[in-house]
Design a protein around this motif. Structure first.
Motif, PDB file in Angstrom:
ATOM      1  N   LYS A 122       0.864  -1.178   0.000  1.00 39.35           N
ATOM      2  CA  LYS A 122       0.000   0.000   0.000  1.00 39.35           C
ATOM      3  C   LYS A 122       0.904   1.232   0.000  1.00 39.35           C
TER       4      LYS A 122
ATOM      5  N   THR B 144       1.134   5.497   0.124  1.00 38.01           N
ATOM      6  CA  THR B 144       0.485   6.757   0.479  1.00 38.01           C
ATOM      7  C   THR B 144       1.221   7.889  -0.221  1.00 38.01           C
TER       8      THR B 144
ATOM      9  N   THR C  75       1.080  12.040  -1.771  1.00 37.59           N
ATOM     10  CA  THR C  75       0.561  13.350  -1.370  1.00 37.59           C
ATOM     11  C   THR C  75       0.614  14.318  -2.541  1.00 37.59           C
TER      12      THR C  75
ATOM     13  N   HIS D  36      -8.556   8.722   1.526  1.00 36.84           N
ATOM     14  CA  HIS D  36      -7.955  10.019   1.223  1.00 36.84           C
ATOM     15  C   HIS D  36      -8.433  11.030   2.257  1.00 36.84           C
TER      16      HIS D  36
ATOM     17  N   HIS E 177      -3.662  13.824   1.041  1.00 40.87           N
ATOM     18  CA  HIS E 177      -3.119  12.479   1.165  1.00 40.87           C
ATOM     19  C   HIS E 177      -4.106  11.492   0.541  1.00 40.87           C
TER      20      HIS E 177
ATOM     21  N   GLU F 265      -4.344   7.093  -0.262  1.00 42.37           N
ATOM     22  CA  GLU F 265      -3.733   5.776  -0.075  1.00 42.37           C
ATOM     23  C   GLU F 265      -4.133   4.862  -1.214  1.00 42.37           C
TER      24      GLU F 265
END
Length: 459
Positions: A169, A171, A173, A213, A233, A235
């Protein structure tokens, strides 16, 4: 003649300058004719180089995003490319006008207004769409609120942790900051909190699904001061189905294919060597193909690399297994091995017979000792009464030596254990190696798979 030429040149230059001045005046008149009276009044005395509320605190800029598409997500470059609609709202007290309707202006008139100097942090390259014209929107409301919208395609860096690839996963930005205005001049905020970003729910990505998010507000601290900062953000979870069909299933089938050699006779050398070498080479090609789409970074030992390494080890182990079994076949024929087994069995029986004989002899000797004790008493008495020779030449009675029975038993038992241990390490029948491999290889592979998937899916 020279004076005449110089005078003509000066006259030509003056004529050209007059024509340029007249053209500029005509352009200004035409521009004034294009602008409606309301805009002309607003622009009168407007200075676009000064921000709103220049002497009355910072100007607040609200932002919202609409994610039109996420085109590519690259693990090699560790970035993603997205097309977004960036909307900014702020209030400019110099643009207040009477009425109840907003004014939608041509995007090219943005050059006449003050706009925030917003930029995208970690952007590698970005561009503003300009087909058929620059994709900008300017809308002014009666209370002086300005809406400024842009359509931008940007490539933004995203640091990825690929240790669990392809069960990972990530993340990423999207950060927005002010380039030149610090927090004393400009303040950023999300207009609707987490709902300020839309469009992710309808996105269809090739390998990912957007799990979560959210938005946040922070400050960027640099040597020149503190600057406003907005962060979005989101994911991303990778879809593993593609990798199961593309890598995991083929590698597992290659491992199963290598086990076919366990059911082929040891004498079929070409067949077993062909299966072993073919599976090893195919597995090597599969491993090289799986690494082409990933960064060549030594710091990442990815989950897919671990699985491919496990499969390669099992395939190579099957090839080594045949080498060992074939070596045992060449060095020890079946007849020799059977004869060796018979000899060991006969030697075992002989050892058992010797031990039995010694035990029976000891029992018989113990039974005879009580009967022999009375008859030997006078002789011992006589020896005790008989005077010793003055010269000391007569031999003295010697004590009987200790019986070596226990020592012999210990040596024979130790020798028996050594021979049995040698017999256990010896391969009596090389065909048994294949029989054991038919069970141990599949069971080991299943156990390793259970540990692998449990660790990478739940830890």
């Amino acid at each position: 003649m020279a004076l005449f030429l110089s005078g003509g040149t000066v006259f030509t230059i003056l004529l050209i300058s007059r024509l340029l001045e007249s053209s500029m005046l005509n352009a200004e008149v035409k521009e004034g004719e294009i602008l409606p009276p309301t805009i002309q009044r607003l622009m009168k005395g407007y200075n676009k180089y000064l921000r709103p509320f220049f002497d009355n605190g910072p100007v607040t800029v609200g932002m919202s995003l609409d994610i039109a598409s996420i085109d590519t997500i690259s693990e090699i470059n560790m970035d993603y490319t997205a097309t977004i609609f960036l909307r900014q709202r702020w209030t400019d007290e110099r643009l207040v006008f009477e009425g109840n309707k907003s004014l939608s202006l041509d995007g090219r008139l943005v050059e006449l207004l003050w706009v925030p100097d917003t930029f995208i942090v970690d952007s590698k390259k970005s561009f503003l769409h300009d087909i058929t014209v620059e994709n900008r929107l300017i809308r002014i409301f009666p209370n002086g609120t300005v809406l400024y919208a842009l359509r931008i395609t940007t490539t933004v860096a995203c640091n990825m942790d690929l240790t669990k690839y392809p069960m990972d996963k990530q993340t990423c930005t999207l950060q927005l900051e002010s380039w030149g205005y610090n927090i004393n001049d400009v303040m950023f905020y999300w207009t609707r909190g987490n709902e300020s970003v839309s469009g992710l729910d309808s996105l269809q990505l090739a390998q990912y699904t957007v799990e979560d998010h959210y938005t946040s507000v922070s400050e960027a601290i640099y040597e020149t001061g503190h600057y406003p900062k907005l962060v979005f953000h989101f994911e991303l979870k990778r879809s593993i189905l593609y990798f199961i069909l593309e890598t995991y299933v083929p590698s597992s089938l290659l491992v199963v294919l290598s086990w076919v050699s366990f059911w082929i006779s040891l004498s079929s050398v070409p067949a077993r060597i062909c299966i072993g070498v073919t599976t090893v080479l195919t597995m090597t090609t599969l491993m090289m193909g799986a690494r082409t789409s990933l960064p060549n970074a030594n710091c990442f030992i990815k989950a897919i690399d671990v699985y491919l390494g496990i499969c390669f080890s099992f395939i190579f182990g099957a090839l080594i297994e045949y080498a060992v079994a074939h070596f045992c076949t060449l060095t020890h024929s079946d007849a020799h091995m059977l004869m060796y087994g018979h000899h060991m069995h006969d030697f075992d029986d002989e050892m058992n017979g010797i031990l039995t004989t010694i035990s029976n002899h000891n029992r018989a000797k113990r039974r005879k000792e009580p009967a022999a004790t009375p008859s030997s008493a006078p002789a011992s008495t006589e020896l005790a009464v008989r005077p010793s020779s003055p010269s000391g030449s007569e031999p003295k009675p010697e004590a009987s030596p200790p019986e070596p029975t226990n020592w012999c038993l210990t040596v024979l038992a130790t020798l028996r254990k050594i021979l049995r241990s040698i017999n256990c390490c010896h391969v009596e029948n090389p065909h048994h190696i294949d029989n054991y491999s038919r069970v141990t290889f599949p069971l080991s592979f299943v156990m390793v798979n259970l540990l692998y998937w449990t660790y990478y899916l739940y830890f």
